[in-house]
Each structure stands twice: as C-alpha cells, then as structure tokens.
Design a protein around this motif. Sequence first.
Motif, short mmCIF file in Angstrom:
data_model
loop_
_atom_site.label_atom_id
_atom_site.label_comp_id
_atom_site.label_asym_id
_atom_site.label_seq_id
_atom_site.Cartn_x
_atom_site.Cartn_y
_atom_site.Cartn_z
N LYS A 170 12.26 4.99 1.03
CA LYS A 170 12.07 6.33 0.48
C LYS A 170 10.87 7.05 1.10
O LYS A 170 10.66 8.24 0.86
N GLY A 171 10.07 6.32 1.88
CA GLY A 171 8.93 6.94 2.54
C GLY A 171 7.79 7.25 1.59
O GLY A 171 7.46 6.45 0.73
N PHE A 172 7.18 8.42 1.75
CA PHE A 172 5.98 8.80 1.00
C PHE A 172 6.18 8.60 -0.50
O PHE A 172 7.16 9.07 -1.08
N TYR A 173 5.22 7.92 -1.13
CA TYR A 173 5.32 7.57 -2.54
C TYR A 173 4.38 8.42 -3.39
O TYR A 173 3.18 8.51 -3.11
N THR A 174 4.93 9.04 -4.40
CA THR A 174 4.12 9.82 -5.35
C THR A 174 3.89 8.97 -6.59
O THR A 174 4.85 8.48 -7.20
N PRO A 175 2.65 8.73 -6.99
CA PRO A 175 2.37 7.84 -8.12
C PRO A 175 2.85 8.42 -9.45
O PRO A 175 2.99 9.63 -9.61
N ALA A 176 3.09 7.51 -10.39
CA ALA A 176 3.47 7.93 -11.74
C ALA A 176 2.37 8.79 -12.33
O ALA A 176 1.18 8.58 -12.07
N ALA A 177 2.73 9.78 -13.11
CA ALA A 177 1.76 10.72 -13.66
C ALA A 177 0.90 10.10 -14.76
O ALA A 177 -0.13 10.64 -15.13
N LYS A 178 1.32 8.93 -15.27
CA LYS A 178 0.57 8.29 -16.35
C LYS A 178 0.55 6.78 -16.12
O LYS A 178 1.57 6.19 -15.79
N TYR A 179 -0.61 6.20 -16.28
CA TYR A 179 -0.73 4.75 -16.23
C TYR A 179 -0.64 4.23 -17.65
O TYR A 179 -1.54 4.44 -18.47
N ASP A 180 0.47 3.60 -17.97
CA ASP A 180 0.71 3.12 -19.32
C ASP A 180 0.16 1.70 -19.46
O ASP A 180 0.78 0.72 -19.02
N ILE A 181 -1.01 1.59 -20.06
CA ILE A 181 -1.67 0.29 -20.20
C ILE A 181 -0.81 -0.69 -20.98
O ILE A 181 -0.75 -1.88 -20.66
N ASN A 182 -0.11 -0.21 -22.00
CA ASN A 182 0.69 -1.10 -22.85
C ASN A 182 1.71 -1.90 -22.06
O ASN A 182 1.99 -3.06 -22.38
N LYS A 183 2.27 -1.30 -21.03
CA LYS A 183 3.31 -1.98 -20.25
C LYS A 183 2.75 -3.13 -19.43
O LYS A 183 3.52 -3.94 -18.90
N HIS A 184 1.44 -3.21 -19.29
CA HIS A 184 0.83 -4.23 -18.44
C HIS A 184 0.09 -5.31 -19.22
O HIS A 184 -0.56 -6.17 -18.64
N LEU A 185 0.24 -5.30 -20.55
CA LEU A 185 -0.48 -6.28 -21.36
C LEU A 185 0.11 -7.68 -21.28
O LEU A 185 -0.49 -8.64 -21.78
N ASP A 186 1.26 -7.84 -20.67
CA ASP A 186 1.84 -9.17 -20.48
C ASP A 186 1.28 -9.86 -19.24
O ASP A 186 1.63 -11.01 -18.95
N TYR A 187 0.42 -9.17 -18.51
CA TYR A 187 -0.17 -9.73 -17.31
C TYR A 187 -1.67 -9.92 -17.49
O TYR A 187 -2.33 -9.12 -18.17
N GLN A 188 -2.22 -10.96 -16.87
CA GLN A 188 -3.64 -11.27 -17.01
C GLN A 188 -4.52 -10.10 -16.58
O GLN A 188 -5.47 -9.73 -17.28
N PHE A 189 -4.20 -9.49 -15.43
CA PHE A 189 -5.01 -8.38 -14.96
C PHE A 189 -4.86 -7.18 -15.89
O PHE A 189 -5.82 -6.43 -16.12
N GLY A 190 -3.65 -6.99 -16.44
CA GLY A 190 -3.42 -5.89 -17.36
C GLY A 190 -4.29 -6.00 -18.61
O GLY A 190 -4.80 -4.99 -19.12
N VAL A 191 -4.49 -7.21 -19.09
CA VAL A 191 -5.36 -7.44 -20.25
C VAL A 191 -6.81 -7.09 -19.90
O VAL A 191 -7.53 -6.47 -20.67
N LYS A 192 -7.24 -7.48 -18.69
CA LYS A 192 -8.60 -7.17 -18.24
C LYS A 192 -8.80 -5.66 -18.15
O LYS A 192 -9.86 -5.14 -18.52
N VAL A 193 -7.77 -4.97 -17.64
CA VAL A 193 -7.85 -3.51 -17.55
C VAL A 193 -7.97 -2.91 -18.95
O VAL A 193 -8.78 -1.99 -19.19
N ALA A 194 -7.17 -3.43 -19.88
CA ALA A 194 -7.19 -2.90 -21.25
C ALA A 194 -8.55 -3.11 -21.91
O ALA A 194 -9.04 -2.24 -22.63
#
Length: 205
Positions: free
Chosen positions: A67-91
């Motif tokens: 798809k080439g050039f990537y536009t990032p998601a407009a929102k970083y949803d922390i909740n979706k990443h709580l199943d990952y170790q790094f996601g917990v650290k971010v939270a």
Amino acid sequence: MHYSSVNQNFKQWACSFSGCDGGDLHSPIWLSGIEWGYSKQRNQTQEAYELSLQKYYQTDLPEQISKGFYTPAAKYDINKHLDYQFGVKVAKLYAILTGHEVSEYVDAARKDTGEEIFRVNIYPIAFPNDNDQLWENFNLEKITGLDSKQIYRTWCFLHRFPFIVEQVRKFKPRLIIATGISYLTDFVLCFAGQRGLETIQKEII
C-alpha cells in the motif's frame, strides 16, 4: 553499498509512520519504542502464536508494504495493548503523565482520550526478538529487497530517520520519551538527526 533492488513500495512505506501505533501527531508527548515486539498475548498458546507470526510475515506485512505510504491511526488506544508487556508499561507511564498513581494504570487507560501521547517506533517491521537470523528465516529479503537486517537498519538510518526528523520539526512535540537505552544512538539519529548526535558526542567527550 547499493540499494537499487529495494522494493519501491517498501521505500514509500518505510519512509512514513509505518510500524507506529499512532495517535495525535500534535500531542505534546511522543513515546517511542524500537519496533513492534510481536510478543505473545496473554493466554495465547505457542502454536497459535507461531501461526500468527507466520501470517504476519507471509501475508500481513507484504500487504501493508504493497500500500506504500502509511498514515498512522488518529488515536492510540492504550486499552487494546494491555495484553502485551510493553503495552502495560506504556499504560503505567501514561498514568503518571496524566496525574494518576501507577497502580491506577488500568483506570487511566480507560479514560484515555488519545490526545496525550503519539506512539511511534523507530523501525517499521515487527520482530519477536533481536536475532538477525529472523530476516532470513522469514524471507524478508524478498519482501523488502534488502539482503539482511543489518543492511535494513543502515537503510533506515539513511532514509527513514530523516523523514521522522522532519516530522519532529513539523509537529514540535515538547517531550520525546525513548525506551531502550541500548539503542541510544538510533534514537538520537532518528529524532534529532546528525546534529543531535554530534551534540551528544561532544557532551560525552
């Protein structure tokens, strides 16, 4: 070193915010990791994890690159990443930055408006560990046109990092938090460019 065989779609994809979780680019705080870790989710079996890994490299990654050039998601949803170790650290870090106690990180994540943090990674491709052999194991030369992970890193130094430096100058985050001290040089080059690296070297000397 020649890069004439690099996939053109990969060039466009890598010189964008590919590999980033997104958020508001105008956020005052950018939080950066090295790359997606692609670690196991909680309660995920090893078999399911390995199948997911294969799918990422064989299907998902080539599709993203195509798809080439990537536009990032407009929102970083922390909740979706709580199943990952790094996601917990971010939270937990997010909780502190937004005036909560570390122990309140789950509640803080649920109240997230997506305006406080932009989540970026300095490298676009996910890896479960830093073993360079994975480049060959998953046939990434065919997907990218780059012979090895070492060459891939060098290519990012020369092409992806200048793109990100320009975005930092454009959006002017007040604070960039980088996680991964062993990649200090990579982070400095990625967010401050050659001048930033020279400044750090002078201070160390």
